[in-house]
Design an enzyme around this catalytic site. Sequence first.
Site, PDB file in Angstrom:
ATOM      1  N   PRO A 141      20.997   2.361  29.483  1.00 36.56           N
ATOM      2  CA  PRO A 141      21.580   2.284  30.841  1.00 36.56           C
ATOM      3  C   PRO A 141      20.948   0.935  31.314  1.00 36.56           C
ATOM      4  O   PRO A 141      19.795   0.516  31.263  1.00 36.56           O
ATOM      5  CB  PRO A 141      20.552   3.281  31.478  1.00 36.56           C
ATOM      6  N   LEU A 142      21.862  -0.108  31.716  1.00 35.36           N
ATOM      7  CA  LEU A 142      21.768  -1.336  32.027  1.00 35.36           C
ATOM      8  C   LEU A 142      21.604  -1.689  33.509  1.00 35.36           C
ATOM      9  O   LEU A 142      22.685  -1.652  34.067  1.00 35.36           O
ATOM     10  CB  LEU A 142      22.524  -2.240  31.315  1.00 35.36           C
ATOM     11  N   SER A 143      20.283  -1.980  34.296  1.00 31.55           N
ATOM     12  CA  SER A 143      20.314  -1.784  35.815  1.00 31.55           C
ATOM     13  C   SER A 143      20.271  -3.313  36.168  1.00 31.55           C
ATOM     14  O   SER A 143      20.425  -3.553  37.366  1.00 31.55           O
ATOM     15  CB  SER A 143      18.699  -1.398  36.001  1.00 31.55           C
ATOM     16  N   GLY A 144      20.478  -4.254  35.217  1.00 32.82           N
ATOM     17  CA  GLY A 144      20.260  -5.542  35.804  1.00 32.82           C
ATOM     18  C   GLY A 144      18.994  -6.117  35.990  1.00 32.82           C
ATOM     19  O   GLY A 144      18.872  -7.383  36.687  1.00 32.82           O
ATOM     20  N   GLY A 145      18.088  -5.651  35.581  1.00 34.28           N
ATOM     21  CA  GLY A 145      16.500  -6.045  35.898  1.00 34.28           C
ATOM     22  C   GLY A 145      15.920  -6.417  34.416  1.00 34.28           C
ATOM     23  O   GLY A 145      16.820  -6.567  33.281  1.00 34.28           O
ATOM     24  N   LYS A 190      -9.028   3.420  -2.856  1.00 34.46           N
ATOM     25  CA  LYS A 190      -9.538   2.505  -1.558  1.00 34.46           C
ATOM     26  C   LYS A 190     -10.982   2.919  -0.982  1.00 34.46           C
ATOM     27  O   LYS A 190     -11.236   4.210  -1.161  1.00 34.46           O
ATOM     28  CB  LYS A 190      -8.440   2.926  -0.357  1.00 34.46           C
ATOM     29  N   ASP A 195      13.473  -5.527  32.388  1.00 34.77           N
ATOM     30  CA  ASP A 195      13.435  -4.639  31.233  1.00 34.77           C
ATOM     31  C   ASP A 195      14.406  -3.880  30.451  1.00 34.77           C
ATOM     32  O   ASP A 195      14.526  -4.296  29.393  1.00 34.77           O
ATOM     33  CB  ASP A 195      12.567  -3.306  31.938  1.00 34.77           C
ATOM     34  N   SER A 196      15.537  -3.671  31.303  1.00 35.99           N
ATOM     35  CA  SER A 196      16.670  -3.163  30.440  1.00 35.99           C
ATOM     36  C   SER A 196      17.449  -4.329  29.904  1.00 35.99           C
ATOM     37  O   SER A 196      18.052  -4.230  28.802  1.00 35.99           O
ATOM     38  CB  SER A 196      17.636  -2.438  31.458  1.00 35.99           C
ATOM     39  N   CYS A 205      -5.896  -3.542   1.836  1.00 40.17           N
ATOM     40  CA  CYS A 205      -5.499  -3.469   3.118  1.00 40.17           C
ATOM     41  C   CYS A 205      -6.892  -3.572   3.872  1.00 40.17           C
ATOM     42  O   CYS A 205      -7.420  -4.688   4.194  1.00 40.17           O
ATOM     43  CB  CYS A 205      -5.020  -2.384   3.634  1.00 40.17           C
ATOM     44  N   GLU A 224       0.910  -1.120  -0.049  1.00 40.44           N
ATOM     45  CA  GLU A 224      -0.308   0.096   0.103  1.00 40.44           C
ATOM     46  C   GLU A 224       0.870   1.346  -0.041  1.00 40.44           C
ATOM     47  O   GLU A 224       1.770   1.254   0.704  1.00 40.44           O
ATOM     48  CB  GLU A 224      -0.780   0.051   1.408  1.00 40.44           C
TER      49      GLU A 224
END
Length: 700
Positions: free
Chosen positions: A354-358, A114, A360-361, A175, A45
Amino acid sequence: MGRKVTLATCSLNQWALDFEGNLERILRSIEIAKCNEAKYRLGPELEICGYGCADHFYESDTLLHSFQVLRKLLESPITQDIICDVGMPIMHRNVRYNCRVLFLNRKILLIRPKMVMANHGNYREMRWFSPWNHLRKIEEYFLPRIILEVTGQETVPFGDCVLSTRDTCIGSEICAELWNPRSPHINMGLDGVEIFTNSSASHHELRKADQRVSLIKSATTKSGGIYLYANQRGCDGDRVYYDGCAMVAINGDIVAQGAQFSLNDVEVITATVDLEDVRSYRGELCQPHMESEPKPCQRVKVDFSLSNEDDIYLPTHQPITWHFHTPEEEISLGPACWLWDYLRRSGQAGFLLPLSGGVDSSSTACIVHSMCVLLCQAIEDNNSQVLNDVRRVVGDDSYCPRNPRELCRRIFTTCYMASENSSEDTCSRAKDLSNQIGSTHMNINIDLAVKGILGIFSVVTGTWPQFRANGGSHRENLALQNIQARVRMVLAYLFAQLSLWVRGKPGGLLVLGSANVDESLTGYFTKYDCSSADINPIGGISKTDLKSFLHYCVEHFQLTALRGILAAPPTAELEPLTDGQVSQTDEADMGMTYSELSLIGKLRKISKCGPFSMFCKLIHMWKGTFSPTEVAQKVKHFFRMYAVNRHKMTTVTPSYHAESYSPDDNRFDLRPFLYDTRWTWQFRCIDSQVSQMAPNAPKK
């Protein structure tokens, strides 16, 4: 007599307003289709200008440049001896339409506008286009001079019509028309149209692909026929990712399947099918219903055949079983492809996270790692476009990545931003994951910056706020958490701009966010903290799905460091530690679990529940787990949090759209950002209902 036809459809990675690149990719797809001996080629499209032009559709430049590209296509020797079906905006009688233009050998055969607009969720087509409301009606369209000079045609048919070749009949859907209860293919099939085409710009959403496949199979199961589906691929410059899946179906069976996720800018799917199979199918099942309609389809005749006289020995494509990706695979592939599109088109040299160790990151980091795996595989498969783009990103014309870890080191920087409230566990988990994926990793302590800012506050006010654990008030406690989070955002952008400069390398880095869709629902993040980034690949994904994704990464990528991350309770680590251990957890702060939040989010957005109707549903869904009073407390707590924090959605980082209950205010979820947080009328209705459900409540 010819009866077998070879047809081509494609997935193209078009980009809004990239007329040069879009033209090149269209021509390449037509060339591939012809090499495979196809006589008809279908594209996605609005492929000439790109689907995501948004308010640029208002500009006369967009219409002008689209016609300039159309002229190039008409003039090209590549487009000769094949029916080409391309998409572009066209103004007819001062009304703007989203159109298909079908042409053959320097002549435009018809323009099909369309008829059903996509106008919900991520789509606002009614803002820029009008639907063609004249069923089975065509008008004369006067071609602009730049096209007339090539075709010699003053006018061409414009409207709801089909193409009739010597050997078959072709009808278009665009579509959203496939998803409509009155899809055009129904009446077209009953009027003898044998080939249906659908040019789409359909975005990826987790667990959505099967809906698309089911609709296409159903379309040809009911009344027979051949169905070609083309789709956009890539990010097109916006939050959504268009996920390809080009396919060909006949009589309810898929006979050719394209990739859902791929780094190839051009993918062409061809299939050879037998028209007599359609006629035989219809003759047995559909003939009693295929009567002449009061208003049959308007037919545009073209002196051309899709089949050859000597096709008796030409093999036809046989039914195949569609391979669907698991949700974990979709998270691994979709956002990774989106990130790569964004990076290579942004002119930047990589990412910073920023890598927090959780969870999500770490999920964001794993998606970048998956992107590097895809890039290395594409280069190994001799994809020269990907190799050229990688070299341009890293600023080295001779570079060739040896493996994903080595590539990750070149384009991905991670940093752990520690404070006095951070634990050794999260620091080591972040470092271990960085080592396994190969990112360039830094440990940064933010305490000096935080104390400096608080020192300024103290000089001005004569006071020094305290954490709740040290006797401070709730307001002090919250302010002290937020200043840590916002300092991290400032430092993330500083290091994104200058870390490559320090290493003597050119360019800057895009800052990646890592707030999930459930946190956005409640506003459980600090406005302008690390959630404020350039882009966020997980902003439309639930915590539950992210955990499943990390389990997948442990097995698929052998990232064993993720086991410790998955075992740890989610925490922001913004309050003081207790005996060196984390005392603050996300779910305790939010007052509900992530799985509860996901359900509430779906009821709010998909089921369109306000507070009272949500309570009425949840008392049954949570029966046996929570009492009506507890359900009421959770519902009221959610809506208070939602109302208090809704303003954060106005500045949320552009996120990959992956979930149907996304609260993204900028496009998908249009709601106020200032509410009466008391919800007095709504909560009174809930309380009244709870009182009636109490064991000793008098019966009315």
